[in-house]
Each structure stands twice: as structure tokens, then as C-alpha cells.
Design a protein around this motif. Structure first.
Motif, PDB file in Angstrom:
ATOM      1  N   GLN A  33       0.835  -1.184   0.000  1.00 36.05           N
ATOM      2  CA  GLN A  33       0.000   0.000   0.000  1.00 36.05           C
ATOM      3  C   GLN A  33       0.875   1.239   0.000  1.00 36.05           C
ATOM      4  O   GLN A  33       2.063   1.180   0.336  1.00 36.05           O
ATOM      5  N   GLN A  35       0.741   5.923   0.040  1.00 30.67           N
ATOM      6  CA  GLN A  35       0.037   7.207  -0.007  1.00 30.67           C
ATOM      7  C   GLN A  35       0.996   8.262  -0.545  1.00 30.67           C
ATOM      8  O   GLN A  35       2.078   8.473   0.002  1.00 30.67           O
ATOM      9  N   THR A  37       1.449  12.303  -1.918  1.00 35.58           N
ATOM     10  CA  THR A  37       0.928  13.667  -1.958  1.00 35.58           C
ATOM     11  C   THR A  37       1.528  14.376  -3.157  1.00 35.58           C
ATOM     12  O   THR A  37       2.744  14.327  -3.372  1.00 35.58           O
ATOM     13  N   THR A  74      -4.030  13.979  -2.735  1.00 32.17           N
ATOM     14  CA  THR A  74      -3.566  12.743  -2.100  1.00 32.17           C
ATOM     15  C   THR A  74      -3.991  11.548  -2.946  1.00 32.17           C
ATOM     16  O   THR A  74      -5.151  11.466  -3.379  1.00 32.17           O
ATOM     17  N   ASN A  76      -4.072   7.529  -2.585  1.00 27.15           N
ATOM     18  CA  ASN A  76      -3.913   6.276  -1.839  1.00 27.15           C
ATOM     19  C   ASN A  76      -3.959   5.128  -2.837  1.00 27.15           C
ATOM     20  O   ASN A  76      -4.779   5.137  -3.759  1.00 27.15           O
ATOM     21  N   SER A  82      -6.676   2.607  -6.695  1.00 27.98           N
ATOM     22  CA  SER A  82      -6.187   3.895  -6.198  1.00 27.98           C
ATOM     23  C   SER A  82      -7.373   4.809  -5.938  1.00 27.98           C
ATOM     24  O   SER A  82      -8.461   4.629  -6.494  1.00 27.98           O
ATOM     25  N   ILE A 245      -4.654   1.355   4.857  1.00 23.60           N
ATOM     26  CA  ILE A 245      -5.394   2.323   4.056  1.00 23.60           C
ATOM     27  C   ILE A 245      -6.598   1.633   3.433  1.00 23.60           C
ATOM     28  O   ILE A 245      -6.450   0.646   2.710  1.00 23.60           O
ATOM     29  N   ILE A 247      -9.406   1.586   0.764  1.00 22.16           N
ATOM     30  CA  ILE A 247      -9.728   2.179  -0.533  1.00 22.16           C
ATOM     31  C   ILE A 247     -11.101   1.674  -0.964  1.00 22.16           C
ATOM     32  O   ILE A 247     -11.285   0.484  -1.215  1.00 22.16           O
TER      33      ILE A 247
END
Length: 283
Positions: A33, A35, A37, A74, A76, A82, A245, A247
Motif C-alpha cells: 500500500q 500514499q 501527496t 492525495t 492512496n 487507487s 489504508i 480504498i
């Protein structure tokens, strides 16, 4: 708290972005996984209007539009899915969020590269839409050029994509002005399709086919992409965070395709234009 994972920390200093690409055994044993930015910056072309403005007036306009020209997002992601969302910003002058502008900006976006599915949550003048369609087709040309983004080695890829397909959620009056005129026998003339040239930098060190916005399909995570007057650059990246996370695809709103959503916007804006003109036909 002592962490059992390696966190990829971004340090921006004198314009340098440093990302740590190292994964430890604990990370490799978990479901992958991440994340990311992204910082997006768009240039502002004032055209002939700007030629009549003083430098002070130009600065004021740019300050007022700062929250539209500079945004953060962002992304993820896991191996196949995603979720891309814009981080809310306050208006530089009024301190309010840009609620009007959100009618013509991309909403929260879910992509699944395994099922070739894109689901996007859009709101247009108070009505919520669930835009479900296939992923944007992109014919990437993989190049041999490389550059470093932090500690990641990135490879260049380019593509040419129809502009209207990249901006299906947006609107400009030019779209009405540029509609193909009819011939004398009533048939519509075929017009040249406007294209946007895209340049992306991806890293095989993160072997997922994800990227920001409409972009995907490369053999590695896209860390930078430039299209038109906008560039998105990954400024922070965390792989396998301690907390899982989640999703999930958006699931609320009237279900439509990208094409149907764009048609809805165009018809509504035609209605607004007609109301402003008092119902008079435009001649």
C-alpha cells in the motif's frame, strides 16, 4: 512510538525533493500500500486582457486565483486500486473554500487497473453524480531519458491525449464556440480534435500502474506529470503505513458516463447563457 516500518519522508530544501525508496522485510511481507501527496501548479495566461493591466493588478489577480493555480492532492493506492482526492484549500483573499470552482473541478476519483474501471464522485450545482466509465486510454511512448526525483530513478514517458477527454468534468465557453457548425445540407462538419501533450516521469522502483488524475498505465508509479499548463509533482510518499489504508469506490449519486456528464454540464451552461440573454437567441 517506535515504528516497525520504514516511512518515506520528504524533505524539500532549496528546491530539492528527497524520498527514501528503501523497503524493509516487514513491508514486503504485508499487502503493498502507499500514499502519495502531489503538489500541482498551473501557469496563468492573462492574454490580451493582461496587456491592459498594471503589474500590481496582475499580482492581485494571481493572489485571488492562488487556490486554483496551486493545489495539493492525495493518492492512496495498493497493487490494483487507487483513490485520488483534492485537499481543500482556503481562498487566499477571503479565507473561504472555492465552492463555485468545485462545479468544474475533478471530484474524488477511484481507479481499478485490474478491471479497467474509473468511478468519480462529481457535484454540479447541488446535484450529485456518480460517473462510472472505463479508464482513460493512453498510448504511452516509453523513452530512455531518466532523472532523479528524490532518491528514485524515474523514466520519461510521453503521450498525446484528446483535451476534452482529460477535462470531461470541466467546462469552458470555448467548448460551445468550437462546436462543429452545420453544413448547408444540415450535416455537421468534422472538426480537428484538440490534443494535449503529456510528459510523465515514473519509477519502476514502485511497481504499480497508478498515477494522479486521469494518468495511469505505466510500469511504475508516476511521480511527476506535466500536461498543458499544469505540472503535478509528488512531494511526499509513504509506503506501507502502519495503519491500513481503506480504498473504497464512491457509491452515491446519479450514475452516468463521462460523456453523459459532460453533456449535462453543456446543456446547463447553455440554459444559463439563455437566461442572461433574456431568452433571446444568440445571433
Amino acid at each position: 512510538m517506535k515504528s516497525i516500518i520504514t516511512t518515506i519522508t520528504v524533505i524539500i530544501c532549496s528546491g530539492l525533493l528527497m524520498l527514501n525508496p528503501t523497503l524493509d522485510n516487514a513491508q514486503e511481507s504485508k499487502e503493498f500500500q502507499g500514499q502519495a501527496t502531489y503538489m500541482a501548479k498551473s501557469s496563468l495566461d492573462l492574454g490580451s486582457w493582461g496587456a491592459r493591466m498594471s503589474e500590481e493588478q496582475k499580482k492581485e489577480v494571481k493572489a485571488r486565483l492562488k487556490n486554483r493555480l496551486e493545489k495539493t492532492y492525495t493518492l492512496n493506492f495498493n497493487k490494483t486500486e487507487s483513490y485520488f482526492t483534492e485537499n481543500d484549500q482556503l481562498d487566499a483573499m477571503s479565507g473561504a473554500t472555492d465552492s463555485w470552482g468545485k462545479n468544474f473541478t475533478a471530484g474524488d476519483q477511484y481507479k481499478n487497473v485490474k478491471t479497467n474501471t474509473q468511478i468519480q464522485d462529481q457535484e454540479f450545482y447541488g446535484k450529485r453524480f456518480l460517473v462510472k466509465d472505463s479508464l482513460q486510454p493512453i498510448d504511452w511512448k516509453l523513452g530512455s531519458d531518466t532523472k532523479q526525483i528524490g532518491n528514485y530513478t524515474c523514466f520519461k514517458a510521453t503521450a498525446s491525449i484528446p483535451t476534452d477527454e482529460l477535462t470531461w468534468y470541466s467546462f469552458s465557453w470555448g467548448k460551445l464556440q468550437n462546436q462543429a457548425p452545420a453544413t448547408e445540407d444540415g450535416e455537421t462538419k468534422e472538426q480537428e480534435i484538440a490534443m494535449t501533450e503529456v510528459e510523465a516521469w515514473y519509477t519502476p522502483q514502485i511497481p504499480v500502474s497508478h498515477g494522479p488524475s486521469e494518468y495511469w498505465g505505466l510500469p511504475g508509479l508516476i511521480l511527476e506529470v506535466s500536461a498543458g499548463d499544469t505540472t503535478m509533482l509528488c512531494s511526499k510518499l509513504v509506503l506501507n503505513p502502519e495503519e491500513t489504508i481503506e480504498i473504497e469506490a464512491p457509491n452515491k449519486g446519479k450514475e452516468v458516463t463521462k460523456k453523459a456528464y459532460q453533456e449535462t454540464i453543456v446543456e446547463k451552461m447553455k440554459e444559463f447563457r439563455s437566461q442572461r440573454m433574456g431568452g433571446r437567441p444568440r445571433g
